[in-house]
Write an enzyme that holds these catalytic residues in place. Structure first.
Site, PDB file in Angstrom:
ATOM      1  N   ASP A  75     -12.089  16.451  -9.375  1.00 29.57           N
ATOM      2  CA  ASP A  75     -10.982  16.936 -10.208  1.00 29.57           C
ATOM      3  C   ASP A  75     -11.466  18.143 -10.998  1.00 29.57           C
ATOM      4  OD1 ASP A  75     -12.621  15.887 -12.155  1.00 29.57           O
ATOM      5  OD2 ASP A  75     -11.245  14.310 -12.772  1.00 29.57           O
TER       6      ASP A  75
ATOM      7  N   ASP B 190      -5.521   8.598  -5.652  1.00 26.70           N
ATOM      8  CA  ASP B 190      -6.762   8.119  -6.267  1.00 26.70           C
ATOM      9  C   ASP B 190      -6.425   7.381  -7.545  1.00 26.70           C
ATOM     10  OD1 ASP B 190      -7.958   9.644  -8.972  1.00 26.70           O
ATOM     11  OD2 ASP B 190      -6.304  10.673  -7.984  1.00 26.70           O
TER      12      ASP B 190
ATOM     13  N   CYS C 198      -7.361 -12.203   3.365  1.00 24.40           N
ATOM     14  CA  CYS C 198      -8.242 -11.029   3.309  1.00 24.40           C
ATOM     15  C   CYS C 198      -9.487 -11.269   4.160  1.00 24.40           C
ATOM     16  CB  CYS C 198      -8.639 -10.747   1.860  1.00 24.40           C
ATOM     17  SG  CYS C 198      -9.733  -9.321   1.669  1.00 24.40           S
TER      18      CYS C 198
ATOM     19  N   CYS D  62     -12.310  -9.317   3.895  1.00 26.39           N
ATOM     20  CA  CYS D  62     -13.486  -8.655   3.330  1.00 26.39           C
ATOM     21  C   CYS D  62     -14.647  -9.651   3.195  1.00 26.39           C
ATOM     22  CB  CYS D  62     -13.168  -8.000   1.987  1.00 26.39           C
ATOM     23  SG  CYS D  62     -13.156  -9.086   0.546  1.00 26.39           S
TER      24      CYS D  62
ATOM     25  N   CYS E 107     -14.303 -12.355   0.435  1.00 26.27           N
ATOM     26  CA  CYS E 107     -13.408 -13.477   0.742  1.00 26.27           C
ATOM     27  C   CYS E 107     -13.973 -14.373   1.852  1.00 26.27           C
ATOM     28  CB  CYS E 107     -12.023 -12.962   1.114  1.00 26.27           C
ATOM     29  SG  CYS E 107     -11.150 -12.238  -0.310  1.00 26.27           S
TER      30      CYS E 107
ATOM     31  N   HIS F 111     -13.828  -6.425  -3.545  1.00 28.06           N
ATOM     32  CA  HIS F 111     -12.579  -6.967  -3.004  1.00 28.06           C
ATOM     33  C   HIS F 111     -11.392  -6.048  -3.302  1.00 28.06           C
ATOM     34  CE1 HIS F 111      -9.225  -9.579  -2.040  1.00 28.06           C
ATOM     35  NE2 HIS F 111      -8.730  -9.224  -3.208  1.00 28.06           N
TER      36      HIS F 111
END
Length: 379
Positions: A94, A268, A306, A308, A311, A337
């Site tokens: 930014d 973002d 999920c 991931c 999880c 997560h």
């Protein structure tokens, strides 16, 4: 030829959302895409390998914070931000403008730039469009942002008009000062608050300067979601279709889907990692506050839908124990997560665009997430 280019792949026949690729010097990322925020050259508690594991294709870092510490000269000496933080995929920085306005109570905006105080030391600082470009050129990201004024919400039309016109003048100065046009793309930032005429004026000013991409700034600053969506609908017709479009500071699941439907390519937000630090999780059925007592003996994963690694391997009870005990691993698992959840959401959005069913996907997701319930708790 710009250093950063957009390739349109497909438009969803059901919603009008865009599927695309953004090509940069450090590789190509798919859009629509969520960018994890690595404020100080790190996404909080996450390693670069973990970010790759969850398929983060581009991350964002903060010019203002890196200017203050360690200093852009040190990062430049290290070979640039990519080498300094061991990240070989695209990076966006930014301009520093938002932090100047959000972190400093003592600031003075002039035509030349902004006088303010270092929020860490109290030292007097002066940030101009030229200084922002010099810092970002030294940091070496693939995508840089023009230095703009991010006015408060709500703001009077007269104040906003003067602000938009100043931002346009600053954008010209940024282009002039940008010294690495061959290997860094510079995006302009469309401002104008909730005023359609000023959004149009800002967009037309910036498009006339032929930036390789355009951001929509000054949203997600306290306005209702329907106002944000309306501003996007009114502004997008003035943004070129052959350039990437970036909605700044937006990271709630509903806004990622609604923004994609309105033609946004990039998002973002610090939201996923910020809420993770107090044990708040994004799941396919809505918000879950894992530190609550009712999860002390809950041995299910955070989200049974999920895939991931968190999880697959850890229970709510264990993660609650870590959070309650102030163990760092708890923050890491919750952060992992939440980031995975949003990155997977965007993959699902892209797949829905491929299959011309994004409106159907939105309806099913909102139903599952609980947005349609009167007591729905959003972030």
């Amino acid at each position: 030829m710009h250093a950063v280019t957009y390739e349109h792949i497909k438009t969803c026949r059901q919603s009008g959302a865009r599927l695309g690729h953004v090509h940069t010097p450090h590789g190509t990322f798919e859009t629509p895409m969520f960018m994890p925020v690595g404020t100080l050259a790190t996404v909080k508690t996450m390693s670069p390998d973990e970010l790759k594991e969850m398929n983060a294709q581009i991350i964002l870092s903060n010019t203002y914070h890196l200017w203050l510490r360690p200093g852009e000269d040190i990062i430049e000496e290290a070979g640039g931000l990519h080498k300094f933080m061991n990240w070989d995929r695209p990076i966006l920085t930014d301009s520093g403008g938002f932090q100047v306005f959000s972190l400093s109570d003592l600031r003075s905006i002039t035509e030349e730039g902004v006088h303010f105080r270092n929020h860490l030391s109290g030292e007097k600082l002066f940030l101009t469009p030229e200084k922002s470009m010099q810092i970002q050129n030294a940091l070496g990201p693939d995508i840089m942002m023009a230095f703009d004024e991010c006015p408060p919400y709500p703001a009077e039309h007269s104040y906003m008009k003067a602000s938009v016109e100043r931002t346009s003048r600053w954008a010209e100065r940024c282009l002039e000062a940008h010294s690495r046009k061959g290997d860094q793309g510079l995006f302009g930032i469309v401002q104008g608050g909730e005023h359609p005429d000023l959004r149009r004026q800002s967009a037309e000013d910036l498009v006339s300067l032929d930036f390789p991409g355009y951001a929509i700034g000054g949203l997600s600053v306290g306005e209702p979601k329907d106002v944000m969506n309306q501003v996007l609908e009114e502004t997008m017709p003035f943004i070129p279709e052959d350039k990437p479009r970036y909605l700044m500071g937006v990271g709630s699941a509903d806004s990622l889907i609604d923004g994609s439907i309105r033609g946004i390519d990039m998002f973002d937000c610090v939201l996923p990692t910020r809420i993770a630090r107090n044990g708040t999780l994004m799941t396919s059925t809505g918000r879950l506050v894992v530190r609550n007592a009712k999860f002390a003996r809950d041995f299910r994963p955070l989200d049974e839908n999920c895939s991931c690694s968190v999880c697959r391997n850890y229970s709510r009870a264990y993660i609650r124990h870590l959070i309650k005990s102030n163990e760092m691993l708890g923050l890491r698992l919750c952060s992992y997560h939440n980031l995975h959840f949003l990155l997977q959401l965007m993959e699902d959005v892209r797949q829905a665009i491929r299959e011309d069913r994004l409106l159907d996907f939105r309806e099913a997701f909102f139903e599952s997430y609980g947005f349609n319930r009167p007591d729905a708790k959003n972030f």
